[in-house]
Each structure stands twice: as C-alpha cells, then as structure tokens.
Design a protein around this motif. Structure first.
Motif, short mmCIF file in Angstrom:
data_model
loop_
_atom_site.label_atom_id
_atom_site.label_comp_id
_atom_site.label_asym_id
_atom_site.label_seq_id
_atom_site.Cartn_x
_atom_site.Cartn_y
_atom_site.Cartn_z
N GLY A 1 0.81 -1.22 0.00
CA GLY A 1 0.00 0.00 0.00
C GLY A 1 0.83 1.26 0.00
O GLY A 1 0.48 2.25 -0.65
N ARG A 2 1.92 1.25 0.76
CA ARG A 2 2.78 2.44 0.81
C ARG A 2 3.40 2.73 -0.56
O ARG A 2 3.45 3.88 -1.00
N HIS A 3 3.87 1.68 -1.20
CA HIS A 3 4.47 1.87 -2.53
C HIS A 3 3.43 2.41 -3.52
O HIS A 3 3.73 3.29 -4.33
N PHE A 4 2.21 1.91 -3.43
CA PHE A 4 1.13 2.41 -4.28
C PHE A 4 0.90 3.90 -4.06
O PHE A 4 0.78 4.68 -5.01
N SER A 5 0.84 4.29 -2.78
CA SER A 5 0.61 5.70 -2.47
C SER A 5 1.73 6.58 -2.99
O SER A 5 1.50 7.69 -3.50
N GLN A 6 2.97 6.08 -2.88
CA GLN A 6 4.11 6.85 -3.39
C GLN A 6 4.04 7.02 -4.91
O GLN A 6 4.28 8.11 -5.43
N MET A 7 3.70 5.94 -5.61
CA MET A 7 3.58 6.00 -7.07
C MET A 7 2.44 6.91 -7.48
O MET A 7 2.54 7.67 -8.46
N PHE A 8 1.33 6.84 -6.74
CA PHE A 8 0.17 7.67 -7.06
C PHE A 8 0.51 9.15 -6.85
O PHE A 8 0.18 9.99 -7.70
N ARG A 9 1.17 9.46 -5.73
CA ARG A 9 1.54 10.85 -5.46
C ARG A 9 2.52 11.37 -6.52
O ARG A 9 2.42 12.50 -6.97
N ARG A 10 3.47 10.52 -6.92
CA ARG A 10 4.44 10.92 -7.94
C ARG A 10 3.75 11.24 -9.26
O ARG A 10 4.15 12.13 -9.99
N SER A 11 2.70 10.49 -9.58
CA SER A 11 2.00 10.68 -10.85
C SER A 11 0.99 11.83 -10.80
O SER A 11 0.91 12.63 -11.74
N GLN A 12 0.24 11.92 -9.69
CA GLN A 12 -0.87 12.86 -9.63
C GLN A 12 -0.62 14.08 -8.75
O GLN A 12 -1.43 15.01 -8.75
N GLY A 13 0.45 14.06 -7.97
CA GLY A 13 0.71 15.18 -7.06
C GLY A 13 -0.15 15.14 -5.81
O GLY A 13 -0.15 16.10 -5.03
N LEU A 14 -0.91 14.06 -5.65
CA LEU A 14 -1.79 13.89 -4.49
C LEU A 14 -1.66 12.47 -3.98
O LEU A 14 -1.36 11.55 -4.74
N THR A 15 -1.90 12.27 -2.68
CA THR A 15 -2.01 10.91 -2.19
C THR A 15 -3.38 10.37 -2.59
O THR A 15 -4.29 11.14 -2.93
N PRO A 16 -3.57 9.05 -2.56
CA PRO A 16 -4.90 8.49 -2.88
C PRO A 16 -6.00 9.06 -2.00
O PRO A 16 -7.11 9.34 -2.48
N LEU A 17 -5.72 9.27 -0.70
CA LEU A 17 -6.73 9.81 0.20
C LEU A 17 -7.07 11.25 -0.18
O LEU A 17 -8.25 11.64 -0.19
N GLU A 18 -6.04 12.04 -0.49
CA GLU A 18 -6.29 13.43 -0.91
C GLU A 18 -7.08 13.46 -2.21
O GLU A 18 -7.95 14.32 -2.41
N TYR A 19 -6.79 12.53 -3.12
CA TYR A 19 -7.53 12.45 -4.39
C TYR A 19 -9.00 12.16 -4.12
O TYR A 19 -9.89 12.76 -4.74
#
Length: 523
Positions: free
Chosen positions: A489-507
């Motif tokens: 899950g942590r790796h997913f959140s890092q990749m998501f933030r890197r791509s979208q500029g937001l964490t999944p929760l912020e999105y």
C-alpha cells in the motif's frame, strides 16, 4: 502460503496442546510431530518445516544433536527449544549454535503465541529479503545480458571496438576471431519465431563448444555470433553445425528459411562478417538453403558481372522498407546495367528479381516480379532499367507499409495484454516469450512505437485504473492498490503521489468521497 510447523517432544500432553494451538493460527499449518530426534529427522527431510518446536531432552537423539543434523542438511529452518529450568544454560548454548529462541517449561499459551508470531515476522522478512535478492540477481543478469547484446550489436553494426570496454564483451573477451551467421524466415509467421529461436539456441548449446550469441535482428531474422578462441577448443565444423540446425528446423515444420554464413574474421572487423552473412543469405534458394560467403562467387560466376555488394544493398533496403535508399543505390548500379547487352541485362534482371522476391516472400500476392520487367519484348536497355527501378521503389514502399502494420500489431498485442492483466505481476520478458520476440528487441520497439518504456506505460495505466477505483467509496485504499497490481500500500501511495501530485486519500477527498475506513498508514 502458510508456514509449516513441526513439534518434537517426548511428552504427549505437550504435543497435543501445541497442536491444538497451532490449528488456531491462520498463517501456520501442522507438519506433524515426533517423540525423538531420529523420527523427527525423517519428518524434517520429508516436510522441510519452517519452524520446529524442539524439546532439548529426548531419547535416542537430543535437541542439540538434531539441530546439528538440520544444519548439515543445509536447511535454514527456525528452531525454538523447549526446556525446563535445569536446562536454562543448555538452551542459551543452543542459541549460540543457531537456534532461533527457547521457551521455558511449563509453557504458557501467550508465550507460545508470542514466539510463533516472532518467528512468523522473521520468516516474512527473510522471504522479502530473499525475493529482493533474487530480483536483484535477475536484474543484474538481465542488465549484463543486455549490455553484452548492445555492445555486440555495436560491433557488428560497424562501431569502433576501441570505444568499448573489453570487459563489457563478457564471454567474447578471450576470442580473437568471429564468424557471423544470418538466419531468415521468408514467410512471416509469429507462431514460428519462438520455436525457431529455441532450436537455434538448443543446437548451439549442444554442438558448439566456443562462445556464441543469438540476436534477434528483425521480426523474422536472427544473427548468430560464433566466437573462436586463440586456443582452439574441439568443436563441430560450421557446415556440420548448420546442416544439423537446418534438419531440426525442417523437422519442426519450419521450411521457409535461409542461412548465410560470413567468413571467420578478426574480432575488430566483425561487421564485415555480418554483412557477408546477410549477403550470402539473400542468395540462398530452395535448392541451396545454406550459403557460405566465401564459396558464393565460386559457384555462381554470373554474380561477377556487376558489383553484387550494391545489389545486396538494394535488397537490404527493400527488406527494410526504405525506398529512398534503395533507389539511391539502384541508380549507382544502373551505370553498370547500361554497359550490358539487352540479352545480358534480361538474363541478369531475372537473377536479380528472383533474389529480390526470395527475400520478400512475406509480400507474396500471387504475382511474380518477372512479369513487370521481363516481358520478352523489351525495346531497349533504358526501358528494362526504368522498369527495374520502378519495381524496386514499389516493392520497398509495400514492404514499408507491411512492416508498419506488423510492428503496430506486435505493440498492440503488448498493450492489450497490459490492459487485460495489469493487476497481475506481468513482466516484459514474459510477454516477449509469449509473443516469440527477443525481450531487448521488444523493449526498444515498444518505446519507439509508444514514446515511453514498458514499465512507465504499465505504471501510468495502473494509476489511471486506480483513479476509477478510488471513486468507489466501498473500497479501501489498500484494496484499490491490490486491484491495480500493487501488493504494498505504501508503494502504491508513493507512485500515485508521484503521478498525480496527491495521495490516494487526498484524491478521494478532492473528488468529494469521504470514507471512515481508509488507513493513514497507506499514505
């Protein structure tokens, strides 16, 4: 996969109690029990448990002796000793000998659960470290292979050898001569590429004692580099080797192939042998499928009428779908054509067009190129040359269109696999094996066609799918991660933030989706 546990104790009550407790643990399965070290040793050989709860004092073979036998077998099984107070110092000695831990008798359930959980954490971490280590080894091996292939391509494509580190030529570093062979499938068939390459590698592995390398050199072509050491090792002669390869290809139902072999040459001039092999392959035929360059002009004197290296270059450019270069070289050859008689030119045109058509059977549409040029009523040499020129141009343009379609077809299949299996642990090498394509070749082709690497494309697609799943309020963030192929899950959140500029929760919050069950640890 659950971990396996074995209980070794001569007290039945202790074994029964431990078995009942293990049966309540989700991540563990019962691998059996034993009353002494001798019986335990047989069960260990059979089941290879991850954890052994082992009594120190037992008949026939005590705990320390059994631990020594386990280590002699090369097993890294965790061993927890069960001991009473009088054996406390003995247990500490066992720890120094490699035991994982010990439990004092009488044992309490919380203590047993705690130590099994401790072992579980240790095994999880060890498994993760092992996976990372194996992945690192695989990546290092792949990198070394790709580096070798890239450097060898540089050598055979005409790069300067002194610009390369000799250490990066790996297995060829002690070779002073090299011969290059080219294998061509005249009819493009994706299903034949995998079997063809397997036959090449298997036969070379069995028959050729010196270093060799098989490189994919197009959709249906391979280049084989055959090294020769200064100290000659006993090896099969090349004519015998390729006769065997030819027989195996035919036995596998692969019949439309041609092989050209260049001369053995100084390593620094390997590109010359490469060009020779390509040249020889184009002059192979159904009657003579294997052609050695050094014997080519000896058997076909008509090839000496004009510069055959230029005609070879024309055929090469046509096969590559490069009409501009094909015509540029043709215009040079036309000067030689103009000095021939009509009868000589007609005869040579037939020979040239047969080679051109043999090298492009994938474009077979039922017509013969001879119909376009040699009609039995040629008015003059200029007319024949003009018709030849037009055929070369048309054929090169048709080849270019065909190759574009085939290239796009391969990449579209890769993209389709990504879209269908993005949630799985898919790798480019596995896809390349399914498609029958060399992994490094497919990697280069994918980036040429899409503008991004395979891994970047996969990551981007996973993130796009994740954005859709994140809008489903009933899914937890770690569940979304798992749905798009991320186990961490942590790796997913890092990749998501890197791509979208937001964490999944912020999105989620930005899209008006508020949930109570998202764990902040995943952020």
């Amino acid at each position: 996969m659950p971990y396996k546990i074995l209980i070794v104790d001569d007290e039945r009550m202790a074994r029964d109690g431990l078995r009942m407790m293990v049966n309540t643990l989700k991540e563990w399965v019962w691998a059996g029990e034993a009353t002494n070290g001798v019986t335990a040793l047989e069960k260990i050989k059979l089941h290879k448990p991850d954890l052994i709860l082992l009594d120190i004092r037992m008949p026939e073979m005590d705990g320390l002796s059994l631990l020594g036998k386990i280590r002699e077998m090369g097993l890294d099984t965790l061993v927890v000793f069960l001991t009473g107070h009088p054996d406390f110092e003995y247990a500490q000695k066992a720890i120094r000998y490699g035991a994982f831990d010990y439990l004092l008798k009488p044992m309490r359930a919380p203590d047993i659960i705690e130590i099994i959980k401790k072992a579980e954490i240790h095994l999880d971490e060890a498994s993760h470290v092992k996976q990372e280590y194996e992945e690192s080894l695989r990546m290092a091996k792949d990198y070394e292979r790709e580096l070798l292939e890239r450097n060898m391509r540089e050598v055979i494509y005409g790069g300067r050898l002194d610009e390369l580190s000799i250490s990066n030529l790996s297995m060829f570093s002690d070779c002073d001569r090299l011969a290059v062979a080219s294998i061509l499938l005249d009819s493009y068939n994706n299903s034949l590429r995998g079997p063809c390459e397997n036959i090449l590698r298997n036969e070379l592995q069995m028959e050729y004692a010196s270093p060799f390398l098989v490189l994919q050199d197009g959709l249906s072509e391979w280049t084989i580099l055959l090294g020769e050491r200064s100290v000659r090792t006993p090896s099969i002669e090349l004519n015998q080797l390729f006769d065997k390869i030819g027989l195996e290809l035919c036995a596998a139902g692969i019949v439309n192939w041609r092989i050209g072999i260049g001369q053995k040459i100084q390593f620094a001039q390997a590109s010359k042998s490469y060009e020779q092999s390509k040249f020889a392959a184009y002059f192979a035929s159904t009657d003579k499928k294997i052609v050695f360059y050094e014997k080519l002009t000896d058997t076909d004197a008509t090839l000496l009428l004009i510069p055959i290296d230029l005609e070879y270059a024309i055929i090469q450019h046509v096969r590559e779908g490069n009409p501009d270069e094909a015509i540029r070289v043709f215009d040079k050859v036309a000067d030689h054509y103009s000095k021939m008689t009509i009868r000589e030119l007609e005869k040579h045109a037939v020979h040239f067009l047969i080679q051109l058509q043999n090298g492009n059977e994938r474009l077979d549409d039922g017509n013969t190129l001879l119909d376009y040029v040699v009609d039995g009523d040629s008015e003059n040499i200029s007319t024949i040359i003009m018709r030849l020129r037009q055929v070369v141009k048309d054929y090169a343009e048709r080849t270019r269109s065909y190759l574009n379609i085939q290239m796009n077809h391969v990449i579209q299949r890769v993209i389709r696999i990504i879209h269908e299996k993005y949630a799985a642990n898919i790798k480019l090498g596995e896809i390349a094996e399914v498609l029958g394509v060399n992994p490094s070749y497919l990697s280069t082709l994918f980036k040429q066609e899409t503008g991004v690497s395979f891994s970047d494309y996969l990551s981007r697609y996973r993130i796009e799918r994740a954005k859709l799943f994140l809008k489903e309020a009933n899914l937890k963030i770690y569940e979304v991660a798992q749905r798009v192929g991320y186990t961490d899950g942590r790796h997913f959140s890092q990749m998501f933030r890197r791509s979208q500029g937001l964490t999944p929760l912020e999105y989620r919050n930005r899209n008006g989706i508020f949930t109570e069950h998202d764990e902040l640890i995943n952020e």
